[in-house]
Design a protein around this motif. Structure first.
Motif, PDB file in Angstrom:
ATOM      1  N   THR A 163       0.821  -1.213   0.000  1.00  0.00           N
ATOM      2  CA  THR A 163       0.000   0.000   0.000  1.00  0.00           C
ATOM      3  C   THR A 163       0.849   1.254   0.000  1.00  0.00           C
ATOM      4  O   THR A 163       0.446   2.276  -0.527  1.00  0.00           O
ATOM      5  N   ALA A 164       2.037   1.183   0.613  1.00  0.00           N
ATOM      6  CA  ALA A 164       2.894   2.367   0.613  1.00  0.00           C
ATOM      7  C   ALA A 164       3.319   2.713  -0.811  1.00  0.00           C
ATOM      8  O   ALA A 164       3.249   3.865  -1.242  1.00  0.00           O
ATOM      9  N   PHE A 187       0.415   3.953  -2.704  1.00  0.00           N
ATOM     10  CA  PHE A 187       0.099   5.321  -2.330  1.00  0.00           C
ATOM     11  C   PHE A 187       0.976   6.314  -3.085  1.00  0.00           C
ATOM     12  O   PHE A 187       0.497   7.313  -3.623  1.00  0.00           O
ATOM     13  N   ARG A 206      -0.281   9.008  -5.678  1.00  0.00           N
ATOM     14  CA  ARG A 206      -0.037  10.426  -5.432  1.00  0.00           C
ATOM     15  C   ARG A 206       0.652  11.070  -6.635  1.00  0.00           C
ATOM     16  O   ARG A 206       0.310  12.164  -7.066  1.00  0.00           O
ATOM     17  N   ASN A 219      -5.723  -3.547  -8.115  1.00  0.00           N
ATOM     18  CA  ASN A 219      -6.546  -3.588  -6.922  1.00  0.00           C
ATOM     19  C   ASN A 219      -6.035  -2.619  -5.838  1.00  0.00           C
ATOM     20  O   ASN A 219      -6.783  -1.795  -5.304  1.00  0.00           O
ATOM     21  N   LEU A 220      -4.733  -2.709  -5.566  1.00  0.00           N
ATOM     22  CA  LEU A 220      -4.156  -1.888  -4.495  1.00  0.00           C
ATOM     23  C   LEU A 220      -4.272  -0.401  -4.806  1.00  0.00           C
ATOM     24  O   LEU A 220      -4.678   0.387  -3.951  1.00  0.00           O
ATOM     25  N   GLN A 269      -7.769   0.792  -4.446  1.00  0.00           N
ATOM     26  CA  GLN A 269      -8.142   0.870  -3.021  1.00  0.00           C
ATOM     27  C   GLN A 269      -7.593   2.138  -2.376  1.00  0.00           C
ATOM     28  O   GLN A 269      -8.300   2.867  -1.685  1.00  0.00           O
ATOM     29  N   VAL A 270      -6.303   2.352  -2.618  1.00  0.00           N
ATOM     30  CA  VAL A 270      -5.655   3.514  -2.023  1.00  0.00           C
ATOM     31  C   VAL A 270      -6.264   4.792  -2.575  1.00  0.00           C
ATOM     32  O   VAL A 270      -6.527   5.742  -1.844  1.00  0.00           O
ATOM     33  N   VAL A 288      -9.611   5.583  -0.809  1.00  0.00           N
ATOM     34  CA  VAL A 288      -9.624   6.118   0.554  1.00  0.00           C
ATOM     35  C   VAL A 288      -8.995   7.498   0.657  1.00  0.00           C
ATOM     36  O   VAL A 288      -9.393   8.298   1.493  1.00  0.00           O
ATOM     37  N   THR A 289      -8.009   7.773  -0.200  1.00  0.00           N
ATOM     38  CA  THR A 289      -7.342   9.067  -0.044  1.00  0.00           C
ATOM     39  C   THR A 289      -8.024  10.170  -0.838  1.00  0.00           C
ATOM     40  O   THR A 289      -7.580  11.301  -0.828  1.00  0.00           O
TER      41      THR A 289
END
Lengths: 374, 254
Positions: free
Chosen positions: A59-60, A63, A67, A88-89, A92-93, A96-97
């Motif tokens: 996830t990092a 992210f 970004r 998928n990841l 997802q990220v 939420v962000t």
């Protein structure tokens, strides 16, 4: 631990789209390497993220990719290439962000400092008023209970007396003994120059009886007993035991505060007495060893030159000190909030206030007795 | 196939003084599954969790996590293993003198070289992933409700993208709606991040909603392991009562 490779990226710009090729492992342990370079990228337009060369992703990493994609383009990034989890990841990220950053109030400088000063002064005044209020409440409860002694909690009074009195006796005795030694040494060395070493007896007698015996006891209690009372009551408050007590019809003031107050008022004079005696013993030993004043002579002179009033002046302060220490400890304990941090800060406040009060009250006593001509 | 087993417990015995909690306990946990552990109160669920993560020294037997036995590892190797798992304790165990965001940043500061800025951004993302509002970051744990504290604790457990997640009673003390949302959260995080989850719980709804397999502890060892349907067919009075009782039936729709 599996081996990880450094993350890398390359930007390929054509007329209609910008392709961000990424390779290597993009995980929480590796992304720092490319973070600064990615932040430096500027806005381009349509972005395609090519993940075909991508290694591990968590996830990092997702992210950071998300970004960067946002930074490059206002549109949703297109993900190209095959990867087991990337799609998928990242989505997802992304989901939420995708929120507005909450606006944070920014202040500082002079106004902030003035505000804190104001709050500080206000807080000190409030503390003073609240302590007086608590004093009144304690007095009312304690007097009422003393008038109906069968309602007093004798078991807890005796338990507190043992814990705060008997157990503190060795440390009080030791400290006073050493202070007695020091006072006698100072007397012996300075008075020797005047040729009147024998006055060391008076010095030790007046100092220990009138001031130091009881003052040292007060300070030891402020450090030792006060903190333990605050921590005990504070922990009970934190774990809602006080609330439970109240619902069971028990009043914390009666159950926790009054026994501690009574026990301390009774036990502090005993401690002060022991402290005074050990201080004098220290003086006797120094006089004997360095001045050749033997113990019999010392005690004889002590009886003849130091009036017994000096002893009573000292002892009269002991119950007051005990009362103040217990009062401050209980008040701060009841003030503890819900967090461990507040327990720590209240315990500190409690000890500081207790030591401060003891020294101030001792000074007030000194002025009072001086005016009385004692 | 043996590579797929992420935790392997063999012949475990744990004891507090004379009181034996586990004896001859065997359990395998496979990669990528959510395993729920149930037991009667005082049956040693939390002790088992503590034994696996190394907080409780076993009296005998072996526990392998990621194929390594914890006791035999050096300090460094051990911390290497520890950063591959995340633990969420029963009542959160957040550091009360740090804000939620700082709590999540603690493992990042300890175990990675992330810059302050990036770890702050990542912490905020984890907080959001755990289902908290963005304004929860600067708050202190004492300002949060029980459910929010659990989410914050989950965010901290997820801080380093662990492969293995331990959850101790994740839904205890939450209202049914929040608990159900939490179940869903665990499930979706598990899918997104490919986690293996070791879940200790009392909550039949959570078991039903999240777990692939369930291990039943009793009489100091594992009585049975299986899916919820397999366990319902399992012939043991406590297991029967657990799933056959009014709460169990309601939760599993039988």
């Amino acid at each position: 631990m599996t081996e990880t490779s450094t993350p890398e990226f390359a930007l390929e710009t054509s007329d209609e789209e910008t392709i961000l090729h990424v390779s290597g492992d993009w995980t929480v342990r590796t992304v720092q390497a490319v973070d600064a370079d990615l932040r430096a990228l500027s806005h381009t337009g349509r972005v395609v993220l090519d993940v075909s060369e991508l290694g591990q992703l968590d996830t990092a990493g997702a992210f950071v990719l998300d970004r960067t994609a946002r930074q490059l383009s206002d549109d949703e990034p297109e993900i190209r290439g095959q990867h087991s989890v990337a799609d998928n990841l990242i989505s997802q990220v992304h989901a939420v962000t995708d929120v507005e950053e909450p606006k944070r109030k920014r202040s500082g400088g002079l106004i902030d400092m003035l505000e804190r000063t104001g709050r500080g002064v206000h807080h000190v005044l409030q503390e003073g008023v609240a302590t007086l209020a608590f004093l009144g409440e304690t007095m009312v409860t304690t007097t009422r209970l003393l008038l109906t002694p069968w309602k007093l909690r004798w078991t807890s009074i005796v338990a507190v007396m043992e814990e705060a009195g008997l157990d503190a006796m060795p440390i009080v005795a030791f400290l006073s003994f050493f202070v007695g030694l020091v006072v006698a040494f100072i007397g012996a060395t300075t008075l020797r120059d005047l040729g009147s070493q024998v006055f060391t007896v008076e010095l030790v007698g007046y100092a220990m009886f009138r001031e130091l015996g009881v003052l040292l006891t007060g300070i030891v209690l402020a450090g030792r007993t006060n903190s333990s009372f605050t921590a005990q009551i504070g922990t009970m408050k934190m774990r809602q035991e006080l609330d439970a007590m109240q619902t069971l019809g028990l009043k914390p003031m009666e159950v926790l505060v009054t026994p501690r107050i009574i026990a301390m008022v009774v036990v502090t004079p005993v401690l002060a007495f022991v402290g005074t005696l050990s201080g004098v013993l220290g003086g006797i030993i120094v006089s004997w060893l360095t001045l050749d004043i033997n113990p019999t002579l010392f005690l004889d002179r002590l009886q003849n030159t130091v009036p017994i009033e000096q002893f009573w002046i000292g002892m009269s302060k002991a119950p007051v000190f005990g009362f103040v220490v217990a009062l401050i400890a209980c008040r701060q304990g009841l003030n503890v909030g819900g967090s461990v941090q507040s327990l720590g800060s209240k315990t500190t406040t409690s000890v500081v206030q207790a030591i401060f009060s003891i020294i101030v009250i001792d000074a007030l006593f000194a002025i009072f007795y001086m005016e009385m001509g004692l | 196939m043996s590579d797929d087993i992420i935790i392997r417990i063999r012949d475990l015995k744990t004891a507090y003084g004379d009181h034996v909690v586990h004896e001859h306990l065997d359990l395998d946990i496979r990669k990528g599954e959510i395993i729920g552990v149930i037991a009667p109160s005082g049956g040693g669920k939390s002790v088992l969790l503590r034994a696996i993560i190394g907080l409780k020294q076993p009296a005998a037997g072996s526990i392998e996590v990621f194929g390594k036995q914890l006791e035999t590892l050096s300090e460094d190797q051990r911390s290497e293993v520890e950063r591959r798992w995340g633990v969420m304790f029963q009542d959160g165990a957040l550091f009360s003198n740090l804000t939620v965001r700082e709590n999540v940043m603690v493992p990042m500061r300890e175990h990675t070289n992330l810059s302050e800025q990036l770890s702050r951004e990542l912490a905020d993302m984890k907080i959001l992933m755990a289902g908290l509002q963005p304004d929860a970051g600067p708050k202190y744990p004492s300002d949060l409700s029980g459910g929010m504290r659990k989410r914050a604790a989950l965010a901290r457990a997820l801080a380093l993208d662990p492969e293995l997640l331990f959850l101790d009673e994740p839904t205890a003390g939450l209202d049914p709606i929040t608990a159900a949302a939490f179940d869903q959260l665990i499930r979706s995080l598990q899918k997104a991040m490919g986690l293996t989850v070791f879940l200790v719980t009392h909550d039949v709804d959570t078991l039903n909603a999240t777990c692939d397999r369930i291990a039943v502890l009793g009489d100091k060892h594992v009585l049975a392991v299986g899916t919820i349907d397999e366990l319902r067919a399992f012939d043991h009075p406590w297991v029967q009562e657990y799933f056959g009782g009014p709460r169990g039936r309601a939760a599993t729709g039988h």
